[in-house]
Design a protein around this motif. Structure first.
Motif, mmCIF file in Angstrom:
data_model
loop_
_atom_site.group_PDB
_atom_site.id
_atom_site.type_symbol
_atom_site.label_atom_id
_atom_site.label_comp_id
_atom_site.label_asym_id
_atom_site.label_seq_id
_atom_site.Cartn_x
_atom_site.Cartn_y
_atom_site.Cartn_z
ATOM 1 N N GLU A 46 39.937 51.539 29.209
ATOM 2 C CA GLU A 46 38.777 51.670 28.318
ATOM 3 C C GLU A 46 37.844 50.473 28.420
ATOM 4 N N ARG A 47 38.407 49.276 28.503
ATOM 5 C CA ARG A 47 37.580 48.063 28.485
ATOM 6 C C ARG A 47 37.202 47.576 29.880
ATOM 7 N N SER A 48 37.976 47.930 30.889
ATOM 8 C CA SER A 48 37.689 47.468 32.252
ATOM 9 C C SER A 48 36.485 48.207 32.826
ATOM 10 N N LYS A 49 35.527 47.453 33.370
ATOM 11 C CA LYS A 49 34.303 48.034 33.927
ATOM 12 C C LYS A 49 34.125 47.577 35.372
ATOM 13 N N GLU A 50 33.702 48.509 36.220
ATOM 14 C CA GLU A 50 33.500 48.176 37.625
ATOM 15 C C GLU A 50 32.385 47.155 37.802
ATOM 16 N N GLU A 51 31.414 47.187 36.903
ATOM 17 C CA GLU A 51 30.307 46.221 36.996
ATOM 18 C C GLU A 51 30.820 44.794 36.819
ATOM 19 N N TYR A 52 31.873 44.637 36.010
ATOM 20 C CA TYR A 52 32.438 43.304 35.823
ATOM 21 C C TYR A 52 33.286 42.886 37.023
ATOM 22 N N VAL A 53 33.932 43.843 37.674
ATOM 23 C CA VAL A 53 34.646 43.524 38.917
ATOM 24 C C VAL A 53 33.658 42.964 39.932
ATOM 25 N N ASP A 54 32.528 43.646 40.082
ATOM 26 C CA ASP A 54 31.498 43.185 41.026
ATOM 27 C C ASP A 54 30.967 41.821 40.620
ATOM 28 N N ALA A 55 30.770 41.623 39.312
ATOM 29 C CA ALA A 55 30.224 40.350 38.826
ATOM 30 C C ALA A 55 31.193 39.199 39.074
ATOM 31 N N ILE A 56 32.489 39.456 38.879
ATOM 32 C CA ILE A 56 33.501 38.427 39.139
ATOM 33 C C ILE A 56 33.437 37.985 40.598
ATOM 34 N N LYS A 57 33.357 38.960 41.498
ATOM 35 C CA LYS A 57 33.296 38.639 42.925
ATOM 36 C C LYS A 57 32.014 37.873 43.260
ATOM 37 N N GLN A 58 30.887 38.286 42.685
ATOM 38 C CA GLN A 58 29.611 37.607 42.942
ATOM 39 C C GLN A 58 29.658 36.155 42.482
ATOM 40 N N ASP A 59 30.209 35.934 41.281
ATOM 41 C CA ASP A 59 30.279 34.570 40.753
ATOM 42 C C ASP A 59 31.171 33.689 41.617
ATOM 43 N N MET A 60 32.289 34.221 42.064
ATOM 44 C CA MET A 60 33.197 33.428 42.889
ATOM 45 C C MET A 60 32.596 33.148 44.267
ATOM 46 N N GLU A 61 31.882 34.114 44.813
ATOM 47 C CA GLU A 61 31.214 33.892 46.093
ATOM 48 C C GLU A 61 30.107 32.853 45.951
ATOM 49 N N TRP A 62 29.387 32.890 44.844
ATOM 50 C CA TRP A 62 28.343 31.889 44.585
ATOM 51 C C TRP A 62 28.933 30.480 44.599
ATOM 52 N N LEU A 63 30.131 30.341 44.053
ATOM 53 C CA LEU A 63 30.782 29.033 43.986
ATOM 54 C C LEU A 63 31.510 28.661 45.276
ATOM 55 N N GLY A 64 31.678 29.622 46.174
ATOM 56 C CA GLY A 64 32.410 29.341 47.399
ATOM 57 C C GLY A 64 33.912 29.422 47.245
ATOM 58 N N LEU A 65 34.386 30.106 46.186
ATOM 59 C CA LEU A 65 35.828 30.285 45.983
ATOM 60 C C LEU A 65 36.241 31.588 46.661
ATOM 61 N N HIS A 66 36.461 31.520 47.950
ATOM 62 C CA HIS A 66 36.730 32.716 48.741
ATOM 63 C C HIS A 66 38.219 33.045 48.718
ATOM 64 N N TRP A 67 38.534 34.279 48.389
ATOM 65 C CA TRP A 67 39.908 34.730 48.281
ATOM 66 C C TRP A 67 40.405 35.265 49.622
ATOM 67 N N ASP A 68 41.724 35.284 49.774
ATOM 68 C CA ASP A 68 42.333 35.807 50.998
ATOM 69 C C ASP A 68 42.542 37.315 50.915
ATOM 70 N N ARG A 69 42.782 37.795 49.702
ATOM 71 C CA ARG A 69 42.871 39.248 49.531
ATOM 72 C C ARG A 69 42.663 39.597 48.061
ATOM 73 N N VAL A 70 42.309 40.846 47.820
ATOM 74 C CA VAL A 70 42.103 41.351 46.464
ATOM 75 C C VAL A 70 43.210 42.340 46.139
ATOM 76 N N GLU A 71 43.762 42.204 44.962
ATOM 77 C CA GLU A 71 44.732 43.174 44.453
ATOM 78 C C GLU A 71 44.196 43.703 43.122
ATOM 79 N N ARG A 72 44.490 44.971 42.843
ATOM 80 C CA ARG A 72 44.086 45.569 41.566
ATOM 81 C C ARG A 72 45.320 46.104 40.869
#
Length: 441
Positions: A46-72
């Motif tokens: 109910e509370r999880s939104k795909e727009e926030y998933v995208d935003a989390i990735k955008q913010d981390m990429e902006w900072l240069g915190l690159h992940w090795d893999r994504v798990e859901r």
């Protein structure tokens, strides 16, 4: 191999508190040449939104915190169900049916009796018939993990030796009545199966960690190394929780905060090392040591980010800011001299537009009545050009010799007459730029 993870819930934007956790886990993994996992905690449909998933990735990429893999976690519900079944078979998982109101009354009664407000395990005494009757009346109950009432101990990477009496903690709810799997068990299953070796998170998770250690052991897993960082407060020591909504990373980005300024502050804030602006991620990684952080609440002032941002911008060549210079309206052929002038006089890139407008349009000269004859005489001595970095010094020397003025009485009236301001860029840099702009018409 060292493996860490950052496990945000996609129910909102990442704020500075989240970043602290993400950055520490990232730096530990990178310093050890290990793996950094971005794990999306999206078990709440109910509370999880795909727009926030995208935003989390955008913010981390902006900072240069690159992940090795994504798990859901929403892709792993079958794994959590298997773990729940295993706990049931072991007699460590039981269904409870109390309403929130009933639980609240129990807690109040215990507190009035001077006892810790711990769940009394009344559900363990229910017969199968009583459970079925409660399901008919109230629906499915919650599933609680039955703790072994013994001391839970570990050596924390920040807090040191920790010992918690499990009898002072309520049996944690791992699955809600509606079937939603909660973080406590999902995280244990993920950490175990993904080989997570190090977990850094906020000190508000200490009790949660104690219960998770028992769940890990019950499921036959290996406990990671835990470290619990202090919680952030405002600059006066006030609770930051109510202000975190205004401290989202995207808000800081819109205010012009630079990634390295933010990372440099957060990589040292609360540690025994001074905050120092770092030039790149490699420096941050090399200088990071989680054991140097303290347990005391850590003051965070968003205003500290702006001097660091200004200092960072001063170190950048034009090539790193060319888009921002162009967006400010600066013609390509003037970009280099403009940046040479502006870089020392901005706090954020958003300040460039104002400086360009001042250079392009000029400012109302500020000339005191007693300086009018002096300014007129000085202007008559201004050379024809072209101007370069030596022009200002040569001109003011000539004016000094002709008028006898020196020091502040010489330089300040000239600056105010040319720029309309009492302070600003080095005039030796600004003067050639102003001439180039005027020459363009």
């Amino acid at each position: 191999m060292t493996t860490t993870r950052f496990a945000p819930s996609p129910t909102g934007f990442i704020h500075v508190g989240n970043l602290r956790t993400a950055l520490m886990n990232y730096l530990i993994a990178r310093k050890a040449g290990g793996t950094f996992i971005l794990r999306i905690d999206d078990t709440d449909p109910e509370r999880s939104k795909e727009e926030y998933v995208d935003a989390i990735k955008q913010d981390m990429e902006w900072l240069g915190l690159h992940w090795d893999r994504v798990e859901r976690q929403s892709d792993r519900l079958d794994r959590y169900a298997e773990a729940a079944d295993k706990l049931r078979d072991m007699g460590r998982f039981y269904e409870a049916f109390e309403t929130p109101t009933e639980l609240d009354l129990k807690r109040k009664k215990q507190l009035n009796m001077g006892k810790p407000p711990v769940y009394d395990r009344a559900a363990l005494n229910l017969s199968e018939a009583e459970k079925e009757a409660l399901r008919v009346e109230r629906g499915n109950g919650v599933w609680r993990f039955k703790l072994d009432h013994e001391r839970i101990e570990w050596t924390d990477g920040i807090l040191g030796d920790i010992s918690i009496d499990a009898a002072s903690v309520s049996d944690p709810v791992l699955i809600r009545g509606d079937g939603q799997v909660l973080y406590t068990i999902a995280s244990v299953v993920d950490d175990t199966e993904m080989g997570v070796t190090d977990v850094v998170r906020g000190s508000d998770h200490v009790t949660n960690t104690a219960t998770q250690i028992q769940i890990i052991e019950a499921l036959g897993g290996t406990c990671p190394r835990f470290a619990h960082h202090s919680l952030l407060t405002g600059p006066q020591g006030e609770a930051l929780s109510k202000r975190l909504g205004t401290l989202a990373l995207r808000d800081l980005r819109e205010q012009g905060v630079q990634p390295m300024a933010l990372l440099s502050l957060m990589a040292r804030l609360g540690s025994s090392d001074p905050v120092e602006l770092r030039s790149d991620m490699a420096e941050l990684i090399e200088g990071f040591d989680v054991n140097r952080f303290g347990a005391a609440p850590t003051k965070f002032d968003v205003q500290d980010l702006f001097p660091l941002t200004a200092k960072h911008l001063q170190s950048l060549p034009l090539s790193d800011v060319s888009d921002a210079v162009t967006e400010a309206g600066v013609p390509a052929d003037l970009a280099e001299p403009f940046w040479a002038m502006a870089r020392e006089n901005i706090t954020t890139l958003g300040d460039l537009k104002g400086w360009w407008e001042l250079c392009r349009d000029g400012a109302e000269p500020l000339i005191a009545d007693e300086d009018r004859e002096f300014i007129a005489e000085a202007m008559a001595l201004l050379p024809e050009g072209p101007f370069d970095g030596n022009t200002w010094g040569m001109w003011t020397s000539a004016v000094k010799e002709a008028t006898g003025r020196k020091g502040k009485g010489l330089f300040m009236p000239l600056r105010k007459a040319l720029t309309g301001m009492e302070r600003g860029p080095e005039m030796a840099t600004l003067l050639p730029l102003l001439q180039m702009i005027r020459a363009r018409g």
